[in-house]
Enzyme design. Structure first.
Site, PDB file in Angstrom:
ATOM      1  N   GLU A  71      35.341  50.932  47.612  1.00  0.00           N
ATOM      2  CA  GLU A  71      34.499  51.596  45.953  1.00  0.00           C
ATOM      3  C   GLU A  71      33.086  51.474  45.569  1.00  0.00           C
ATOM      4  O   GLU A  71      32.808  51.859  44.597  1.00  0.00           O
ATOM      5  CB  GLU A  71      35.907  50.442  45.312  1.00  0.00           C
ATOM      6  CG  GLU A  71      37.199  50.671  45.186  1.00  0.00           C
ATOM      7  CD  GLU A  71      38.178  49.442  44.209  1.00  0.00           C
ATOM      8  OE1 GLU A  71      38.538  49.908  43.392  1.00  0.00           O
ATOM      9  OE2 GLU A  71      37.785  48.854  45.139  1.00  0.00           O
TER      10      GLU A  71
ATOM     11  N   GLU B  56      45.139  49.625  48.604  1.00  0.00           N
ATOM     12  CA  GLU B  56      46.326  48.979  47.242  1.00  0.00           C
ATOM     13  C   GLU B  56      47.024  48.364  46.807  1.00  0.00           C
ATOM     14  O   GLU B  56      48.011  47.545  46.762  1.00  0.00           O
ATOM     15  CB  GLU B  56      45.265  48.562  46.555  1.00  0.00           C
ATOM     16  CG  GLU B  56      44.066  47.672  46.360  1.00  0.00           C
ATOM     17  CD  GLU B  56      42.409  48.883  46.894  1.00  0.00           C
ATOM     18  OE1 GLU B  56      41.055  48.315  46.496  1.00  0.00           O
ATOM     19  OE2 GLU B  56      42.743  50.370  47.660  1.00  0.00           O
TER      20      GLU B  56
END
Length: 287
Positions: A141, A161
């Site tokens: 990210e 995730e």
């Protein structure tokens, strides 16, 4: 395509971290040289997993980069040759969960280091991600929030995730779907599958992929080319591109952008054509 993860989940435990790194070891190394800021995530023993202390340190770094007029370009990387960053320190997160900390969700408001790079939407100076090794979860990210990604050919990207009962809340769910075709992005988001550096370049996520021995030279080449460009032009272009992505074209043309207003009335806007006419390199001043 493989779906294995590296031999750590981004958390080795505070006791190991302190014994290896020492209590005073900075989580972030920060240097400035020749108008370039070099930011290094500095926890190589845990693949540069990001803990709360690192986020505190990064906040000061990004604030300085934003305010220092002598900085024109930033380069973000991870210490060591195994990882850019494997994201959130999950051992620390598990401890916070046990202590009743609020659950994580999208964004970092009211958390240490806010606004983190992933939410510094007005940072106009360009940031280049130098990726060597794993860029997973929050590490990926961070890279997605940079303007360019230059990677070694052994680099691996993933947002795992979903496999951990989490979400890519630092912008991964939003940026990946904007930077890839939707179904391609969903494929990686919903499965946590890995993305090789070569495949990332094919998909347009990565600007260059080179052998590890050539990585620094490749990054330096991109930095040098940016420094040859007028800094206010670079900032105006970055701001106008990112702010207009979801605008109708007519609205984009009619929008007044902060950095374009500054560039338009700057000395550098006069210097460029003058230097071209005089057949000499321009002398940019960022004003």
């Amino acid at each position: 395509m493989t779906d294995t993860l590296p031999p750590t989940d981004g958390a080795e435990g505070a006791e190991r971290v302190e014994s290896v790194e020492g209590a005073e070891e900075p989580r972030v190394r920060y240097e400035k040289k020749d108008r370039v800021a070099y930011v290094t995530l500095n926890r190589p023993s845990v693949l540069n997993a990001m803990d709360l202390r690192m986020h505190h340190e990064l906040a000061a770094v990004w604030g300085d980069i934003e305010s220092d007029e002598e900085v024109w370009v930033a380069v973000l990387t991870g210490a060591g040759s195994r990882a850019f960053s494997v994201g959130q320190d999950l051992k620390e997160r598990a401890g916070l969960n046990r202590d009743g900390a609020r659950p994580t969700t999208f964004g970092s408001r009211e958390l240490p280091g806010w606004p983190r790079l992933t939410e510094r939407f007005t940072l106009a100076k360009p940031v280049i991600a130098r990726v060597d090794g794993y860029a997973l979860g929050g590490g990926f990210e961070l890279a997605l929030a940079c303007d360019l990604i230059i990677a070694s050919d052994r680099s691996v990207f993933a947002l795992p995730e979903a496999r951990l009962g989490l979400i890519p809340g630092a912008g991964g769910a939003f940026r990946l779907a904007r930077q890839l075709p939707l179904k391609v992005a969903l494929g990686y988001l919903l499965t946590g599958r890995e993305l090789s550096a070569a495949r990332a370049k094919e998909l347009g996520l990565v600007n260059d992929v080179v052998p590890p021995a050539d990585l620094d030279a490749c990054v330096a080449g991109w930095v040098d080319d940016m420094l040859r460009s007028a800094p206010l032009s670079v900032r105006a272009i970055k701001e106008s591109v990112l702010r207009s992505l979801d605008m109708p074209l007519e609205q984009a043309f009619a929008t007044r952008f902060v950095w374009e207003e500054r560039r338009m009335h700057s000395e550098d806007a006069l210097e460029g054509p003058r230097a071209f006419t005089e057949r000499r390199p321009p002398r940019w001043q960022a004003r």
